[in-house]
Design an enzyme around this catalytic site. Structure first.
Site, PDB file in Angstrom:
ATOM      1  N   GLY A 165      -1.509   1.636 -12.755  1.00 47.16           N
ATOM      2  CA  GLY A 165      -2.310   0.431 -12.721  1.00 47.16           C
ATOM      3  C   GLY A 165      -0.588  -0.846 -12.162  1.00 47.16           C
ATOM      4  N   SER A 166       0.340  -0.107 -12.071  1.00 49.02           N
ATOM      5  CA  SER A 166       1.399  -0.658 -12.659  1.00 49.02           C
ATOM      6  C   SER A 166       1.618  -1.869 -11.703  1.00 49.02           C
ATOM      7  CB  SER A 166       2.716  -0.357 -12.763  1.00 49.02           C
ATOM      8  OG  SER A 166       2.616   0.508 -11.292  1.00 49.02           O
ATOM      9  N   ASN A 167       0.968  -2.520 -10.379  1.00 48.38           N
ATOM     10  CA  ASN A 167       0.809  -3.593  -9.503  1.00 48.38           C
ATOM     11  C   ASN A 167      -0.339  -4.462  -9.974  1.00 48.38           C
ATOM     12  OD1 ASN A 167       2.636  -3.775  -6.989  1.00 48.38           O
ATOM     13  ND2 ASN A 167       1.847  -0.982  -7.687  1.00 48.38           N
ATOM     14  N   LEU A 172      -6.131   4.877  -3.703  1.00 45.45           N
ATOM     15  CA  LEU A 172      -6.576   6.190  -2.863  1.00 45.45           C
ATOM     16  C   LEU A 172      -6.902   6.915  -2.057  1.00 45.45           C
ATOM     17  CD1 LEU A 172      -3.929   8.554  -5.173  1.00 45.45           C
ATOM     18  CD2 LEU A 172      -3.338   6.901  -3.901  1.00 45.45           C
ATOM     19  N   LYS A 173      -8.198   5.780  -1.323  1.00 47.94           N
ATOM     20  CA  LYS A 173      -8.870   6.360  -0.848  1.00 47.94           C
ATOM     21  C   LYS A 173      -9.138   5.527   0.818  1.00 47.94           C
ATOM     22  CE  LYS A 173     -11.601   9.514  -2.557  1.00 47.94           C
ATOM     23  NZ  LYS A 173     -11.297  10.250  -4.107  1.00 47.94           N
ATOM     24  N   ILE A 210     -10.645   3.017   2.994  1.00 51.80           N
ATOM     25  CA  ILE A 210     -11.954   1.032   2.857  1.00 51.80           C
ATOM     26  C   ILE A 210     -12.477   2.080   3.424  1.00 51.80           C
ATOM     27  CG2 ILE A 210     -12.573  -0.606   2.839  1.00 51.80           C
ATOM     28  CD1 ILE A 210     -10.727   0.060   0.672  1.00 51.80           C
ATOM     29  N   HIS A 227       2.750  -0.870   0.281  1.00 54.06           N
ATOM     30  CA  HIS A 227       2.593   0.846   0.213  1.00 54.06           C
ATOM     31  C   HIS A 227       4.120   1.019   0.283  1.00 54.06           C
ATOM     32  CE1 HIS A 227       2.302   4.853   2.837  1.00 54.06           C
ATOM     33  NE2 HIS A 227       3.694   4.088   3.398  1.00 54.06           N
ATOM     34  N   ASP A 255      -3.126   2.146   6.962  1.00 54.98           N
ATOM     35  CA  ASP A 255      -1.698   1.763   6.616  1.00 54.98           C
ATOM     36  C   ASP A 255      -0.664   1.151   8.394  1.00 54.98           C
ATOM     37  OD1 ASP A 255      -0.268   4.493   5.285  1.00 54.98           O
ATOM     38  OD2 ASP A 255      -0.960   3.091   4.608  1.00 54.98           O
ATOM     39  N   GLU A 307       8.114  -3.124  -5.497  1.00 55.47           N
ATOM     40  CA  GLU A 307       6.966  -3.839  -5.207  1.00 55.47           C
ATOM     41  C   GLU A 307       6.353  -4.391  -6.639  1.00 55.47           C
ATOM     42  OE1 GLU A 307       4.107  -0.462  -4.940  1.00 55.47           O
ATOM     43  OE2 GLU A 307       5.894   0.865  -4.630  1.00 55.47           O
TER      44      GLU A 307
HETATM   45  C1  GRF Z   1       2.599   2.155  -5.870  1.00 60.24           C
HETATM   46  O1  GRF Z   1       3.954   2.445  -5.277  1.00 60.24           O
HETATM   47  C2  GRF Z   1       1.900   1.776  -4.540  1.00 60.24           C
HETATM   48  O2  GRF Z   1       2.974   1.230  -3.540  1.00 60.24           O
HETATM   49  C3  GRF Z   1       1.355   3.254  -4.069  1.00 60.24           C
HETATM   50  O3  GRF Z   1       0.263   4.199  -5.119  1.00 60.24           O
HETATM   51  C4  GRF Z   1       1.203   3.528  -6.254  1.00 60.24           C
HETATM   52  C5  GRF Z   1       0.419   2.935  -7.252  1.00 60.24           C
HETATM   53  O4  GRF Z   1       1.244   2.087  -8.364  1.00 60.24           O
HETATM   54  N1  GRF Z   1       0.207   2.380  -2.968  1.00 60.24           N
HETATM   55  P1  GRF Z   1       0.728   1.401  -9.400  1.00 60.24           P
HETATM   56  O5  GRF Z   1      -1.029   2.536 -10.058  1.00 60.24           O
HETATM   57  O6  GRF Z   1       0.639   0.406  -8.872  1.00 60.24           O
HETATM   58  O7  GRF Z   1       1.291   1.883 -10.841  1.00 60.24           O
END
Ligand code: GRF
Length: 202
Positions: free
Chosen positions: A11-13, A86-87, A89, A105, A146, A175
């Site tokens: 969840g860092s993004n 990761l799934k 959609i 990505h 993608d 990102e």
């Molecule tokens: C990120 O590197 C994103 O590009 C990829 O999965 C990772 C998710 O990281 N799709 P986080 O869960 O947002 O930390």
């Protein structure tokens, strides 16, 4: 603008969106996962954001994508952000939010993308290719992995790095800048598609 963020893990993004995108521009109304629990849900809880676990078939603790679409439409959500989801959609969901789903990505698509290219697999493939640059890509999501129109990319030099883990860390920093920037541009109506190319207006 009201958004939903789809997550699968850390969840860092999600956190960088919450910290960097002004709520006057975009509010995260829901966090959705293919998991019933993940670190990203803890971040959602901190910000008192609704969480949903969704999957294609009825399962304890999950809602169906059909139900999820109804709930997100009822909240007037108009941008879906996949951030480490990761799934794949489901097509019904892509149809319900046409040109309103974006994904980040951790490489420069169309290279190093497609099924199975997620997490450290991506950075290992980049490292083993001896590429001197990598970076992050934000693109529209369609019914192929993608594959949607690219909205934004930022490349970085990785020629000084010595492992996939080091590439992952440097790309993640990119990102955390690029995704909030693109979301803010969406909120300003400045992401446009012209002649099969996506542009971000100033
Ligand atoms: C990120 O590197 C994103 O590009 C990829 O999965 C990772 C998710 O990281 N799709 P986080 O869960 O947002 O930390």
């Amino acid at each position: 603008m009201k958004i939903a963020v789809f997550v699968s893990g850390r969840g860092s993004n999600l956190k960088s969106i919450l910290e960097k995108v002004p709520v006057s521009k975009a509010q995260v109304m829901a966090v959705v996962s293919d998991k019933v629990d993940c670190q990203a849900f803890k971040i959602a809880d901190e910000y008192k954001i609704k969480i949903y676990s969704a999957c294609n078939k009825e399962k304890e603790g999950y809602i169906s994508y059909t139900t999820l679409i109804e709930k997100l439409k009822a909240e007037n959500i108009n941008l879906i952000v996949l951030a480490g989801f990761l799934k794949k959609i489901p097509d019904e969901f892509v149809d319900a939010f046409k040109n309103r789903i974006i994904n980040i990505h951790p490489a420069l698509l169309p290279s190093f993308g497609g099924k199975g290219m997620y997490g450290l697999n991506v950075h290992t493939a980049v490292f083993n290719s001896s590429a001197k640059v990598s970076g992050a890509t934000i693109h529209f999501v369609d019914k192929i992995y993608d594959n949607g129109f690219i909205i934004a990319q930022k490349a970085i030099d990785i020629s000084d790095l010595n492992s996939p883990e080091e590439i992952a860390s440097r790309v993640l920093n990119i990102e955390h800048e690029l995704l909030p920037f693109v979301i803010e541009k969406f909120s300003e109506g400045k992401v446009v598609i012209e002649n099969r190319r996506t542009k971000i207006l100033n």
